[in-house]
Structures are given as structure tokens and as C-alpha cells.
Design a protein around this motif. Structure first.
Motif, PDB file in Angstrom:
ATOM      1  N   HIS A  75      52.564 -29.634 -24.647  1.00  0.00           N
ATOM      2  CA  HIS A  75      52.796 -29.269 -26.055  1.00  0.00           C
ATOM      3  C   HIS A  75      53.578 -30.440 -26.632  1.00  0.00           C
ATOM      4  O   HIS A  75      54.425 -31.011 -25.941  1.00  0.00           O
ATOM      5  N   GLU A  76      53.303 -30.797 -27.878  1.00  0.00           N
ATOM      6  CA  GLU A  76      53.974 -31.970 -28.443  1.00  0.00           C
ATOM      7  C   GLU A  76      55.480 -31.787 -28.550  1.00  0.00           C
ATOM      8  O   GLU A  76      56.237 -32.759 -28.472  1.00  0.00           O
ATOM      9  N   GLN A  77      55.930 -30.538 -28.718  1.00  0.00           N
ATOM     10  CA  GLN A  77      57.386 -30.341 -28.728  1.00  0.00           C
ATOM     11  C   GLN A  77      57.956 -30.675 -27.353  1.00  0.00           C
ATOM     12  O   GLN A  77      59.043 -31.253 -27.245  1.00  0.00           O
ATOM     13  N   GLY A  78      57.202 -30.317 -26.302  1.00  0.00           N
ATOM     14  CA  GLY A  78      57.615 -30.683 -24.944  1.00  0.00           C
ATOM     15  C   GLY A  78      57.704 -32.189 -24.800  1.00  0.00           C
ATOM     16  O   GLY A  78      58.675 -32.724 -24.256  1.00  0.00           O
TER      17      GLY A  78
ATOM     18  N   LEU B 279      63.988 -27.286 -20.410  1.00  0.00           N
ATOM     19  CA  LEU B 279      63.034 -27.709 -19.382  1.00  0.00           C
ATOM     20  C   LEU B 279      62.465 -29.096 -19.671  1.00  0.00           C
ATOM     21  O   LEU B 279      62.543 -29.985 -18.810  1.00  0.00           O
ATOM     22  N   PRO B 280      61.879 -29.337 -20.841  1.00  0.00           N
ATOM     23  CA  PRO B 280      61.354 -30.695 -21.068  1.00  0.00           C
ATOM     24  C   PRO B 280      62.436 -31.769 -21.067  1.00  0.00           C
ATOM     25  O   PRO B 280      62.185 -32.883 -20.581  1.00  0.00           O
TER      26      PRO B 280
ATOM     27  N   ILE C  37      57.586 -22.957 -21.841  1.00  0.00           N
ATOM     28  CA  ILE C  37      57.324 -22.701 -20.411  1.00  0.00           C
ATOM     29  C   ILE C  37      56.134 -23.493 -19.897  1.00  0.00           C
ATOM     30  O   ILE C  37      56.017 -23.764 -18.700  1.00  0.00           O
ATOM     31  N   GLN C  38      55.258 -23.921 -20.805  1.00  0.00           N
ATOM     32  CA  GLN C  38      54.065 -24.674 -20.378  1.00  0.00           C
ATOM     33  C   GLN C  38      54.430 -25.973 -19.673  1.00  0.00           C
ATOM     34  O   GLN C  38      53.626 -26.507 -18.914  1.00  0.00           O
TER      35      GLN C  38
ATOM     36  N   GLY D 247      52.220 -19.336 -10.454  1.00  0.00           N
ATOM     37  CA  GLY D 247      50.997 -19.683 -11.177  1.00  0.00           C
ATOM     38  C   GLY D 247      50.965 -21.141 -11.586  1.00  0.00           C
ATOM     39  O   GLY D 247      49.897 -21.754 -11.681  1.00  0.00           O
ATOM     40  N   PHE D 248      52.140 -21.692 -11.851  1.00  0.00           N
ATOM     41  CA  PHE D 248      52.255 -23.118 -12.182  1.00  0.00           C
ATOM     42  C   PHE D 248      52.433 -23.973 -10.920  1.00  0.00           C
ATOM     43  O   PHE D 248      52.751 -25.145 -11.007  1.00  0.00           O
TER      44      PHE D 248
END
Lengths: 567, 93
Positions: free
Chosen positions: A49-52, A415-416, A443-444, A498-499
Motif C-alpha cells: 500500500h502506498e501509505q506503507g 509496522l512499515p 497489516i498488509q 497467513g502472511f
């Protein structure tokens, strides 16, 4: 030499020392990605995600102090990037966002994925550029680096239409790299006046902000503090400037400060503000903040002086330069009655962290993780109760060890930002303390951490709630808890699986200490679920809008509330 | 009634600079009631005249203006400055 605009961008970034760029490709920035694919010295980190991507760049910039770059495409790529850039503006972080834009002949036609990126980025950047020709990139890119790091650092946005990326330019030589302006002249009269106030003060307090970190002034700040024997408070952004264990450190001030810290500020007769901006979370009700103090304010940004509180002496300067000039004029002081008074206040108004010995408690998890970490470590947080607890409880040792979203308070930061920190510090352990509300906002990026196999340890302080909202509704809205609790709990251990990330659950384990040790010991990313009671609040707390001395120390109604739940 | 202040800005002459200046005032809910802008003799620069109300926040606004990369200089004039007076006749209904 003959290069396309896209190649010019990549070469100039290489020349400016950029080695890792997070981003996401899309239609309008494909020429840049094509050029990036040919780069021999820049790695690309594919965010989800670009925010990430923007927060990864922030993590890189925060741990190194150097500008970091990230890429996004036009339209939704640009709008997704906005929160990360706005966050960098509020915390003065030098990141450079480079977006693709639709070709110039399509601008203004509502073309696919067209948005006014330049217009959108005006209020959230230090400066922004729209490249109208490939040739302009020779000025824009070095200038972007110059502006990002000159004076008060900040984010830059460069919007580059696709036709500019594809245009071929013939040229003879590369432009000079952008370097920081260094055109500050110290006003020696103000330095002298500041020294007079400081020397005459009987009860001085030094108030250190993020500026001390940005200007790499921690050492000189510490030397000054020790020369003065002055008790010192730090803002959320200033944590790490002085080690938490330093005998003169009173920790963070303001809304969630230790009680003795805010009481000490009530009594000080001189406040020496170093790279701090009198944020409302730090000052509480401004009129009642340090009521008896003469203020000396040093900041590199002239607009910060007298913005919130009038300073007796304002000095516009790089903090390190100012202290170098100020220090010889300051009289050394032995510990005196004021230091005794501080010790007395610590006894009278102690900081209370409940259940600290229990590694599964809200404070205990922070304290135990801190105790088990060895070597170089970086700590990121998200936003909320866990963030304030880490700010209160974590024993920070050095500047740039602490990465948190201060000014904008952006959930999803942790996280990022940890990924960005780990990319720059591959040998270190990066711990991200987050909440269940916060981590769901980016979370991605779990899979990005897995793909890069980064040493990021994510502790999810999980109360199945937006905890700080819950706390405020419980305390200030007559317990009308609304839209703060989640009706379904997320199974974060399964999500992490899952990740393809190692995951652990403190809620179901029999030996929490060995679980934490295992999670920390194994190289690579891991997620640890830490169940937290939603009624455990962060104290002290100054009610929003209140004066700092009006802090609530504990939840007088907890027992009753707990009974209500049981029934 | 608040009195006017005239601000004279020397800015870099390129698209976007008007937006930077005007949005700075707009997002701080600070009303600008007159704007004039033309290139100077030097084609790389423009002059931007603003008429604003005197306000406690004006000092802060000027400091914020000075932080804009495209703003090269800011001068403050009194309300009696002629620039808006003489052009006024083009604005009468």
C-alpha cells in the motif's frame, strides 16, 4: 550523454546516495520503474500500500537522519501516500515522494488515475514540485534533497508526468548534489541574554524536543544539562536525546507524563526549550504551563518562536551551534536545593506502572521485552495506549532509537516504519509495539517484512478495542462506550500465519518469558499477540484541554466498572 | 473595524506560487481580501501584493510566508499604501 527523464531521476537518486526505495508501480510511473529495474545500486522494496511505502521511507529517514525516497503512481497511488507524507511534515522527517502523473497533454481531462497531486500535496509538504520537462529534473531533484534537509527537515513531493519520464534529453554533465543550506548567523546578543537568564535561574528545567534528534545535538544537549545540573524533560519526539536512566532525566512531559515531571514544571523559574515546539499534548492548557518560568527558546524554525508561548529570549539557530556558543557562557552548577526538591517530588508524586512484574500485562510486556533485548535495538510504535506506555516505560538509550508518529498521530505507522528501520539497520533488532486497532490499518505490510526477511518483532497489545478512545469515553463521556469496542476479535496469530510469519500467543502460553525469548531469538520477523484488559488505562492523564497539574492519576471507578462487566 | 495591512512579496515566477501563498492563508482561515500579481522586470521573479486585515496572527503568517521556498522576500506596509487604492477604480460596480 542521452537519457530519458526516468533514467535521469534514477541516476540522480543514485548520485544522492539512495540505495533502497520502497514503492508500488502503476501505469503512470512505469517508465521510472523500468529505469529503476536497470539500476545496479538501488534495491526496490515492493510495499503493499502506498501509505506503507511512505512509512517505510519514514523508518529509513528516522533511523539514519538522511533523506529517504519512495515511489507511487498517479491518482490513488498519490492519495494513498498522503497520510505518510503529512505525518513526516508534522514530525519534520526528510522523505521525498516521487509520483507518476498522467501525460501533460491529458492533464485536466479527468484522465484515468488523474488527480491534482501537486495541489493535494501543498499543505502537507515542506515543498513540492511539478516537473514540466525532463530538463527541469536537473534542478528539481538536487533542490528536493537540499530543501528536505536544510533548516528544519521536512517532506518533499515531486510529481512527474509520464511524458516527462519518457522524454530524451542530451546533456554534458550531471548537476551538483543538493546539500543543506548553512546560512544561519547566530545573534550573539541573544545568546548572551539567554546565558544571563540561565545563570540567574534558581530552578531551571531543560525541555528537549525532536529538534535535538534532528540536529544530532544530543551530545551537546547532554553536556549542557550536566554542566547546569538541570532536571530535563523530553517531548515524545525528544525521547532518546538523553538516556532515560540519566539521573537528570524526568522523562516525557505533558498529557501522560510522570506526576513528578509535571509538578516539577509547575515550579521551575526558567524553561530552556531546545528544539521543542510547545505542542498542546506537551503543554496542556498553555496559560498554566510553567507559570513562573522565564522561557529561553532555541529553534531552527523562526516561526516556532512565540507561536504558542512568548519566550523571554528566542534564538533562531541550529541547536548544536547554539549550544556551542552558549555553553562557555554558562556557569557550572553543583547539585543544589532544586535537585533535592526534584527528588522530593519524585517521592511525593511517583510514577505508577501497574503489574510491571507481570510480562503479560500492558506495562510488563514493555519492561520485559526491554530487559531481554540485547545489542542495537530500535523501537517503533503505532498510536494509542501502547504508544504512551512505551514512551513512559521503555528505557531509551540513544537518539534515533525511538520511532513514533508524534504530531499527526497516525495509526498504521508502526509496522512499515519498523520495516524501514530494519532495512537500514539489518544487524539490529527492531521491535514494533502496536495495538490491535493500529496494526489493522497497515497489516498488509506483514508480507513485506516476510519477503524481506527483516528482523522485526511485532508485539500486538490486543484489547480488541480502540483503547485510547475507550479510555476517553470511559473517563470523560460518562462511560458511554461507543464505536470503540470491536464485536469480533481478530485472530492475529492466524493472520500472521497467513502472511507466512512466525506467530506467538501470550494469551495461551504457560511460560510467557520463554515465549518472548523464543520470539526475539529467532532471526526474521515475528508477531506476538499480547492480550490486554481493555479497562487498563494509561495514567497519568491530563484531560484534553486541562492544565498539566490537573492530571488524573488513577481510575477511581475501575472497581465499579469491573463489577459491571462481571454482571 | 480592523485596519488593513499591505504585504509585498517577491516570489519566484512559476506556476504554483500563487497557490502556495493563498492556500497558506486559506488553511489558517485568514482572509485575504486583495491579491495582485505580475512578473517583475526580471522574468524569474514576480511581485505579489496582498491586502489583509490586521490580526494578532499576522506576525505568525509573515513567518510562515518566509518559510515558503518560492517566497524570496516579504515586506509589510501600512494600510495607506497606494497600490490597491489606484487599481480600485477597475473594481467598482
Amino acid at each position: 550523454m542521452k537519457y530519458t527523464g526516468a533514467e535521469i531521476i534514477i541516476k540522480l537518486l543514485e548520485r544522492h546516495g539512495i540505495r533502497q526505495i520502497a514503492g508500488i508501480p502503476g501505469g503512470a510511473n512505469l517508465p521510472m520503474y523500468d529505469a529503476l529495474s536497470q539500476s545496479e545500486c538501488i534495491r526496490h522494496i515492493l510495499a503493499r500500500h502506498e501509505q506503507g511505502a511512505g512509512f517505510i521511507a519514514q523508518g529509513q529517514a528516522r533511523v539514519t537522519g538522511r533523506p529517504a525516497v519512495f515511489f507511487a503512481t498517479s491518482g490513488p497511488g498519490a492519495t494513498n501516500a498522503i497520510s505518510a507524507v503529512a505525518d513526516a511534515k508534522l514530525d519534520s522527517i526528510p522523505i521525498i515522494c516521487i509520483t507518476g502523473q498522467v501525460p501533460q497533454d491529458m492533464i485536466g481531462t479527468d484522465a484515468f488515475q488523474e488527480i491534482d497531486t501537486y495541489g493535494l500535496s501543498v499543505p502537507i509538504t515542506k515543498h513540492n514540485y511539478f516537473a514540466r520537462s525532463a530538463k527541469e529534473l536537473f534542478e528539481i531533484i538536487p533542490d528536493a534533497f537540499r530543501v528536505a534537509i536544510s533548516g528544519r527537515p521536512g517532506p518533499i513531493w515531486i510529481d512527474v508526468p509520464k511524458d516527462v519520464q519518457m522524454a530524451l534529453v542530451e546533456f554534458d554533465e550531471w548537476p551538483k548534489n543538493g546539500v543543506a543550506d548553512n546560512n544561519f548567523s547566530l545573534d550573539m546578543q541573544s545568546i548572551q541574554d539567554a546565558a544571563t537568564i540561565i545563570n540567574e535561574a534558581k530552578r531551571p528545567i531543560v525541555y528537549v524536543g525532536g529538534g535535538a534528534i534532528h540536529s544530532e545535538a544530543s551530545e551537546s544537549v547532554q553536556a549542557l544539562i550536566e554542566k547546569l545540573n538541570a532536571p530535563t524533560v523530553m517531548t515524545l519526539m525528544g525521547l532518546g536525546a538523553l538516556p532515560s536512566r540519566h539521573p537528570l532525566s524526568l522523562g516525557m512531559l505533558g498529557m501522560h507524563a510522570a506526576p513528578f515531571t509535571n509538578h516539577a514544571l509547575e515550579e521551575c523559574d526558567a524553561l530552556i526549550a531546545l528544539g521543542a515546539r510547545f505542542d498542546d499534548r506537551a503543554t496542556g492548557k498553555v496559560a498554566q504551563f510553567c507559570p513562573d518560568a522565564k522561557i529561553v527558546h532555541v529553534d531552527i524554525d523562526a516561526s516556532e518562536l512565540n507561536k504558542i508561548k512568548n519566550a523571554k529570549i528566542g534564538i533562531v539557530a541550529d541547536l548544536d551551534d547554539a549550544i556551542e556558543a552558549l555553553s562557555p557562557l554558562i556557569d557550572s552548577k553543583e547539585a543544589d536545593e532544586w535537585n533535592d526538591r526534584i527528588e522530593q517530588l519524585k517521592g511525593e508524586y511517583p510514577m505508577y506502572m501497574p503489574d510491571l512484574v507481570d510480562p503479560t500485562s500492558a506495562y510488563g510486556i514493555i519492561d520485559h521485552v526491554a530487559g531481554m533485548l540485547e545489542g542495537e535495538t530500535y523501537i517503533t510504535t503505532d498510536v494509542g495506549q501502547h504508544q504512551m506506555r512505551v514512551a513512559q516505560a521503555y528505557p531509551f538509550e540513544y537518539p534515533r532509537q525511538w520511532l513514533t508518529s508524534g504530531g499527526l498521530g497516525t495509526m498504521g505507522f508502526g509496522l512499515p516504519a519498523a520495516i524501514g528501520a530494519a532495512l537500514e539497520k539489518p544487524e539490529a533488532t527492531v521491535v514494533c509495539f502496536t495495538g490491535d486497532g493500529s496494526i489493522l490499518m497497515n497489516i498488509q505490510e506483514l508480507i513485506t517484512a516476510v519477503e524481506e526477511n527483516l528482523n522485526v518483532k511485532i508485539f500486538v497489545c490486543n484489547n480488541n478495542s480502540l483503547g485510547l478512545v475507550h479510555q476517553q469515553q470511559d473517563l470523560f463521556y460518562e462511560k458511554r462506550i461507543f464505536a470503540a469496542n470491536y464485536s469480533r476479535a481478530v485472530d492475529f496469530v492466524k493472520i500472521a500465519e497467513g502472511f507466512q510469519m512466525d506467530s506467538f500467543d501470550l494469551g495461551t502460553c504457560v511460560d510467557p518469558m520463554s515465549l518472548i525469548a523464543n520470539a526475539l531469538a529467532k532471526p526474521g520477523p515475528a508477531l506476538i499477540n499480547v492480550p490486554i484488559n481493555v479497562y487498563h488505562k494509561v495514567f497519568p492523564m491530563v484531560p484534553p484541554g486541562g492544565a498539566n497539574k490537573e492530571m488524573l492519576l488513577r481510575d477511581r471507578v475501575t472497581a465499579r466498572t469491573m463489577n459491571q462487566i462481571k454482571q | 473595524m480592523k485596519t488593513n495591512t499591505i504585504l509585498e512579496l517577491t516570489v519566484k515566477n512559476h506556476s504554483g506560487v500563487m497557490m502556495h501563498v493563498c492556500s497558506l492563508f486559506a488553511r489558517r482561515v485568514f482572509n485575504v481580501d486583495g491579491v495582485l500579481c505580475l512578473p517583475t522586470g526580471d522574468v524569474t521573479k514576480s511581485r505579489l501584493w496582498l491586502r489583509v486585515k490586521e490580526d494578532l496572527r499576522l506576525e505568525q503568517m509573515i513567518l510562515q510566508l518566509q518559510k515558503l521556498e518560492d517566497v524570496l522576500a516579504v515586506r509589510r506596509h501600512g494600510a495607506s499604501h497606494a497600490v490597491f487604492e489606484r487599481i480600485g477604480e477597475y473594481f467598482r460596480e
